[in-house]
Design a protein around this motif. Structure first.
Motif, PDB file in Angstrom:
ATOM      1  N   GLU A 221       0.654  -1.138   0.212  1.00 40.38           N
ATOM      2  CA  GLU A 221      -0.064   0.131   0.061  1.00 40.38           C
ATOM      3  C   GLU A 221       0.989   1.197   0.655  1.00 40.38           C
ATOM      4  OE1 GLU A 221      -2.298  -0.226   2.813  1.00 40.38           O
ATOM      5  OE2 GLU A 221      -3.993  -2.234   2.473  1.00 40.38           O
ATOM      6  N   ARG A 222       0.146   2.252  -0.409  1.00 42.34           N
ATOM      7  CA  ARG A 222       0.491   3.459  -0.373  1.00 42.34           C
ATOM      8  C   ARG A 222       0.885   4.741   0.123  1.00 42.34           C
ATOM      9  NH1 ARG A 222       1.359   5.200  -6.653  1.00 42.34           N
ATOM     10  NH2 ARG A 222       3.162   2.574  -7.301  1.00 42.34           N
TER      11      ARG A 222
ATOM     12  N   THR B 151      -0.852   7.759   1.478  1.00 37.48           N
ATOM     13  CA  THR B 151      -1.328   9.481   1.133  1.00 37.48           C
ATOM     14  C   THR B 151      -1.424  10.445   1.758  1.00 37.48           C
ATOM     15  OG1 THR B 151      -3.125   9.138   2.053  1.00 37.48           O
ATOM     16  CG2 THR B 151      -3.562   7.939   0.152  1.00 37.48           C
TER      17      THR B 151
ATOM     18  N   ARG C 282      -2.205  10.586   5.209  1.00 37.85           N
ATOM     19  CA  ARG C 282      -2.136   9.584   5.953  1.00 37.85           C
ATOM     20  C   ARG C 282      -0.614   9.790   6.683  1.00 37.85           C
ATOM     21  NH1 ARG C 282      -2.528   2.859   3.954  1.00 37.85           N
ATOM     22  NH2 ARG C 282      -2.605   1.990   6.223  1.00 37.85           N
TER      23      ARG C 282
ATOM     24  N   GLY D 149      -9.270   8.767   7.517  1.00 32.40           N
ATOM     25  CA  GLY D 149      -9.977   9.392   6.371  1.00 32.40           C
ATOM     26  C   GLY D 149     -10.912  10.044   7.297  1.00 32.40           C
TER      27      GLY D 149
ATOM     28  N   ASP E  40     -11.861  13.256   4.860  1.00 34.53           N
ATOM     29  CA  ASP E  40     -11.937  13.129   3.421  1.00 34.53           C
ATOM     30  C   ASP E  40     -13.580  13.069   2.586  1.00 34.53           C
ATOM     31  OD1 ASP E  40     -11.853  12.195   0.558  1.00 34.53           O
ATOM     32  OD2 ASP E  40     -10.140  10.769   0.892  1.00 34.53           O
TER      33      ASP E  40
ATOM     34  N   ARG F  13     -14.672   9.988   0.755  1.00 31.94           N
ATOM     35  CA  ARG F  13     -14.554   8.572   1.315  1.00 31.94           C
ATOM     36  C   ARG F  13     -15.735   8.395   2.116  1.00 31.94           C
ATOM     37  NH1 ARG F  13      -8.779   6.598   4.352  1.00 31.94           N
ATOM     38  NH2 ARG F  13     -10.191   4.912   4.408  1.00 31.94           N
TER      39      ARG F  13
END
Length: 312
Positions: free
Chosen positions: A134-135, A137, A140, A303, A306, A309
């Protein structure tokens, strides 16, 4: 597999359903916070750490045993499955309970409420990058930095200004957060359902611990302990374990995974607030600063701010 949300209008959930989901999420967080306070009450009262851990395992193991009997975990098509099961048990079962509850012997509940929820997402994010690819954001990344700052404010202050042993409990809370992060990643890779994984964790842990505990005279200590204290630990083992699991699942179905997880940001503050009247523990100013930073960091990482989301 991803979906292009620009091609279809986002699903609008009925307002009563969202309100019910929010209520369930708040109830879940309250159970988590109360569970931490109850554990601190247990290990600083008439019970020992070993008694509290046994009581934490006993009822959930008995209640979940039928689940394990009917739905035993199967390794078909899952590489390294025995290792994953071992990580599940270590990350949320007996080793986790000994570490997290043991930290309560040395440090107040407010520290547990800040450090465990604050460090778990940090370790989980790092493991997700290394194991799941995973990456991070931008939100995050910022959330992780805030959680690190908050954890440093809570634990670092004790190292610099406290000549006692509080720092030992803080380190154990950090270790417990790392263990729960390992459980989170292992559960995702194992493919087990929530209740199936919980059954594996509790039944296995109880089978490993109960014989040692009972042969060591644990039954006699429980018989001599105040019934009120034993009852609190038994109730808390079901409430903060199984009942919170069911309430959280309901919240996820009504709100979505990210909004429901964002409610976890309330855990540090609620734990500290409950510890004031119930335990007489007043957090230091540095601890309150850390609680605020950790709460914002958890919310960002999950999130909470966000809008895309929240709409999904």
């Amino acid at each position: 597999m991803t979906t292009d949300c620009s091609l279809a209008a986002p699903a609008i959930r009925p307002e009563p359903a969202r309100l019910a989901g929010a209520a369930a999420a708040l109830f879940t967080v309250l159970l988590w916070a109360a569970g931490l306070v109850a554990t601190r009450f247990g290990v600083t009262g008439s019970l020992t750490l070993w008694d509290v851990v046994f009581l934490r395992l006993l009822l959930p193991a008995l209640l979940l045993l039928p689940v394990l009997v009917r739905h035993p975990p199967a390794a078909a098509g899952r590489p390294h499955f025995p290792l994953l099961l071992a990580v599940l048990v270590a990350g949320a079962g007996l080793p986790f309970l000994l570490t997290s509850s043991g930290g309560m012997v040395f440090a107040p509940a407010a520290h547990a409420g800040a450090l465990m929820p604050g460090c778990m997402p940090i370790f989980a994010a790092l493991l997700a990058v290394l194991v799941l690819g995973e990456r991070f954001t931008p939100a995050r990344r910022l959330g992780t930095l805030l959680m690190l700052a908050g954890a440093a404010a809570v634990g670092g202050w004790q190292v610099l200004h406290d000549g006692g042993s509080t720092w030992r409990g803080d380190l154990m809370f950090v270790a417990a957060g790392a263990m729960w992060a390992c459980y989170t990643i292992a559960m995702k890779k194992s493919g087990l359902g929530v209740w199936q994984a919980a059954a594996v964790v509790y039944v296995t842990s109880c089978l490993l611990y109960a014989p040692v505990y009972l042969l060591g005279g644990g039954a006699g200590r429980l018989m001599a302990a105040p019934a009120f204290e034993v009852g609190i630990q038994l109730f808390q083992s079901v409430a903060s374990g199984l009942l919170s699991m069911a309430a959280y699942g309901f919240a996820v179905r009504r709100l979505g995974a990210a909004p429901a997880a964002a409610f976890g940001a309330l855990t540090p503050a609620l734990t500290a607030l409950l510890a004031i009247p119930l335990l007489g523990e007043w957090p230091e100013p540095a601890t309150w600063t850390g609680i605020v930073a950790v709460s914002l960091g958890v919310a960002l990482a999950n999130g909470a701010f966000d809008s895309r989301r929240r709409a999904g």
